[in-house]
Design a protein around this motif. Structure first.
Motif, PDB file in Angstrom:
ATOM      1  N   MET A  77     -29.914  66.169 -98.342  1.00  0.00           N
ATOM      2  CA  MET A  77     -29.103  66.293 -99.553  1.00  0.00           C
ATOM      3  C   MET A  77     -29.319  67.662-100.209  1.00  0.00           C
ATOM      4  O   MET A  77     -28.372  68.315-100.648  1.00  0.00           O
ATOM      5  N   THR A  78     -30.574  68.083-100.255  1.00  0.00           N
ATOM      6  CA  THR A  78     -30.861  69.400-100.841  1.00  0.00           C
ATOM      7  C   THR A  78     -30.129  70.488-100.066  1.00  0.00           C
ATOM      8  O   THR A  78     -29.490  71.374-100.654  1.00  0.00           O
ATOM      9  N   ALA A  79     -30.210  70.410 -98.736  1.00  0.00           N
ATOM     10  CA  ALA A  79     -29.571  71.448 -97.911  1.00  0.00           C
ATOM     11  C   ALA A  79     -28.069  71.463 -98.131  1.00  0.00           C
ATOM     12  O   ALA A  79     -27.464  72.535 -98.302  1.00  0.00           O
ATOM     13  N   ALA A  80     -27.453  70.271 -98.155  1.00  0.00           N
ATOM     14  CA  ALA A  80     -25.987  70.213 -98.303  1.00  0.00           C
ATOM     15  C   ALA A  80     -25.561  70.803 -99.652  1.00  0.00           C
ATOM     16  O   ALA A  80     -24.616  71.594 -99.727  1.00  0.00           O
ATOM     17  N   LEU A  81     -26.272  70.422-100.713  1.00  0.00           N
ATOM     18  CA  LEU A  81     -25.905  70.927-102.045  1.00  0.00           C
ATOM     19  C   LEU A  81     -26.112  72.439-102.140  1.00  0.00           C
ATOM     20  O   LEU A  81     -25.311  73.161-102.730  1.00  0.00           O
ATOM     21  N   GLU A  82     -27.202  72.903-101.513  1.00  0.00           N
ATOM     22  CA  GLU A  82     -27.491  74.345-101.563  1.00  0.00           C
ATOM     23  C   GLU A  82     -26.486  75.137-100.727  1.00  0.00           C
ATOM     24  O   GLU A  82     -25.999  76.176-101.166  1.00  0.00           O
ATOM     25  N   VAL A  83     -26.154  74.649 -99.544  1.00  0.00           N
ATOM     26  CA  VAL A  83     -25.174  75.353 -98.708  1.00  0.00           C
ATOM     27  C   VAL A  83     -23.849  75.428 -99.457  1.00  0.00           C
ATOM     28  O   VAL A  83     -23.191  76.475 -99.503  1.00  0.00           O
ATOM     29  N   ARG A  84     -23.480  74.300-100.085  1.00  0.00           N
ATOM     30  CA  ARG A  84     -22.214  74.257-100.839  1.00  0.00           C
ATOM     31  C   ARG A  84     -22.202  75.323-101.939  1.00  0.00           C
ATOM     32  O   ARG A  84     -21.202  75.990-102.182  1.00  0.00           O
ATOM     33  N   LYS A  85     -23.360  75.474-102.595  1.00  0.00           N
ATOM     34  CA  LYS A  85     -23.449  76.473-103.678  1.00  0.00           C
ATOM     35  C   LYS A  85     -23.275  77.896-103.147  1.00  0.00           C
ATOM     36  O   LYS A  85     -22.683  78.744-103.786  1.00  0.00           O
ATOM     37  N   HIS A  86     -23.827  78.128-101.935  1.00  0.00           N
ATOM     38  CA  HIS A  86     -23.808  79.484-101.370  1.00  0.00           C
ATOM     39  C   HIS A  86     -22.432  79.872-100.810  1.00  0.00           C
ATOM     40  O   HIS A  86     -22.129  81.051-100.703  1.00  0.00           O
TER      41      HIS A  86
END
Ligand SMILES: Cc1cc2nc3c(=O)[nH]c(=O)nc-3n(C[C@H](O)[C@H](O)[C@H](O)COP(=O)(O)OP(=O)(O)OC[C@H]3O[C@@H](n4cnc5c(N)ncnc54)[C@H](O)[C@@H]3O)c2cc1C
Length: 412
Positions: A19-28
């Motif tokens: 979940m952290t990775a998905a949210l962070e990738v989305r932000k980037h």
């Protein structure tokens, strides 16, 4: 707008790391790029609070939230299915219903497979011991605890050989003891702790600061016998036999099982090591597959030292999230030409709160996997605090984490 063509990032697993990775990738990445997350679970569970479920101190609704609304709000596609296989050459994930999902970048965050079958009689699915490693197991452990209260006797808590979640078994141990004392059952319910660690307070890390002294002192004060270096030969109804012949009777037992990687990852050619964990470099990228990253328990991390009984490296929630953030930054950098970030495994830091029901111990350590010493000869800093503030810190963190994560915030 960037001239980069639209790309798809697929994330397997939607817990602390995924979940952290998905949210962070989305932000980037800008909205032309797609982010898709797969998980057979439709809810996030705050796993650290599962230690309280068997005692009725938490219900599932208190510590879970649905994934779909969050991902919908964040512009992330959520596929509520397990990945069945990854075709690393074809850049495709096939799902449990036969769907095929193409990816440009893949992040594996599928956590552990609980390998109960490695020890005869272990675990709640056909065996005799309980587990608090997932929601369903913690719910079953509550039924077993209720039966124990009606018919109390000796208790055995611990981590089996090949397990790596030592903090969880210590926390559960302290909470069990707290509940036994509250129920006035100390005389009829002696508690024993078994662990594959070479010494108590080792945590699979070689110890953290003076953790060995602190943990031993804690157990001594509580009158708990601790048996390090233990390896379970077999569990039978009401008794655990250790290698070496000692038999420990129990009326209730919770043992963290050996961990392995999940089958879908282990069986995907060119992806994982023989146990099913994904090798990674300092960018959390697969050394031989530049489009594949991994974070959390799914990663292959060698223990900092060899031990007599196999003891895995703990990849805590907080460590898993750090790995996910680094991997997400590097995926975005691959796709859009931004800055990459290297974080050698040895430089991961860890914060661990061991709750004990009404007090506890907080450990904070830098460079937890650096073999206890930096290259320049200095010892990594480690702080250990014991007292009721540890219990309150855990309660506050649970509330903060759940309320912020439901809104898609990844900072803590
Ligand atoms: C009882 C207990 C207490 C703990 N307490 C703490 C604590 O206080 N602090 C701390 O930092 N850590 C704690 N931990 C450790 C922490 O829970 C783990 O580090 C963390 O859950 C690891 O996150 P992860 O995302 O790597 O894996 P997981 O949380 O295991 O998540 C893996 C996800 O992948 C999904 N998945 C599995 N197979 C597939 C598939 N084939 N396709 C798609 N998805 C799949 C699963 O459904 C799951 O959602 C505790 C652990 C336990 C068991």
């Amino acid at each position: 707008m960037s001239s980069v063509s639209p790309q798809r990032v697929a994330v397997l697993g939607s817990s602390f790391a995924g979940m952290t990775a998905a949210l962070e990738v989305r932000k980037h990445l800008d909205e032309r790029h797609e982010v898709v997350v797969l998980d057979p679970r439709d809810h996030f569970t705050f796993i650290p609070s599962l230690i309280w479920m068997p005692f009725g101190a938490r219900k599932a609704d208190d510590i879970t939230f649905p994934l779909a609304p969050l991902y919908d709000k964040k512009g992330i596609e959520f596929v509520n299915e397990a990945a069945a296989r990854v075709d690393v050459d074809g850049h495709t994930v096939s799902t449990s219903t036969g769907r095929s999902i193409d990816y440009d970048k893949l992040l594996v965050a599928t956590g552990p497979r609980l390998a109960f079958e490695k020890i005869p009689g272990l675990g709640p699915e056909g065996g005799f011991t309980q587990s608090v490693c997932n929601l369903e197991h913690a719910e079953r452990a509550q039924e077993a605890w209720d039966r124990f209260l009606e018919n109390p006797g000796p208790v055995v808590v611990g981590t089996a050989q090949g397990g790596s979640c030592f903090g969880a078994s210590y926390e559960f141990l302290f909470n069990v003891h707290h509940r036994i004392r509250k129920a006035g059952l100390e005389k009829v319910a002696p508690v024993t702790f078994i662990s594959s660690e070479p010494f108590l307070g080792h945590f699979g890390l070689g110890g953290v600061g003076d953790s060995a002294k602190r943990v031993e002192g804690f157990l001594e004060r509580l009158g708990i016998e601790g048996i390090p270096n233990s390896s379970i030969k077999e569990v039978r109804d009401g008794e655990i036999e250790l290698d070496g012949g000692r038999v420990l009777p129990f009326a209730f037992s919770m043992i963290v099982p050996p961990f392995a990687g999940v089958d879908a990852i282990r069986e995907s050619e060119g992806l994982a090591n023989p146990v099913g964990f994904v090798p990674i470099d300092d960018r959390f990228r697969h050394p031989d597959q530049p489009d594949i990253y991994a974070a959390g328990v799914a990663t292959a991390i060698a223990p900092p030292e060899s031990t007599e009984v196999p003891a895995g490296v703990p990849k805590t929630g907080q460590m898993s999230e750090t790995m996910a953030k680094v991997a997400a930054q590097n995926i975005a950098a691959d796709l859009t030409g931004g800055k990459h970030r290297d974080l050698p495994i040895a430089e991961l830091s860890a914060i661990c709160v061991l709750d004990a029901g009404n007090n506890g111990i907080i450990f904070k350590a830098d460079n937890v996997l650096s073999h206890g010493i930096y290259a320049n000869g200095e010892e990594p800093s480690a702080r250990v605090m014991a007292g009721p503030q540890a219990h309150w810190a855990k309660l506050a963190f649970e509330r903060y984490f759940l309320s912020s994560r439901k809104r898609g915030m990844t900072a803590f």
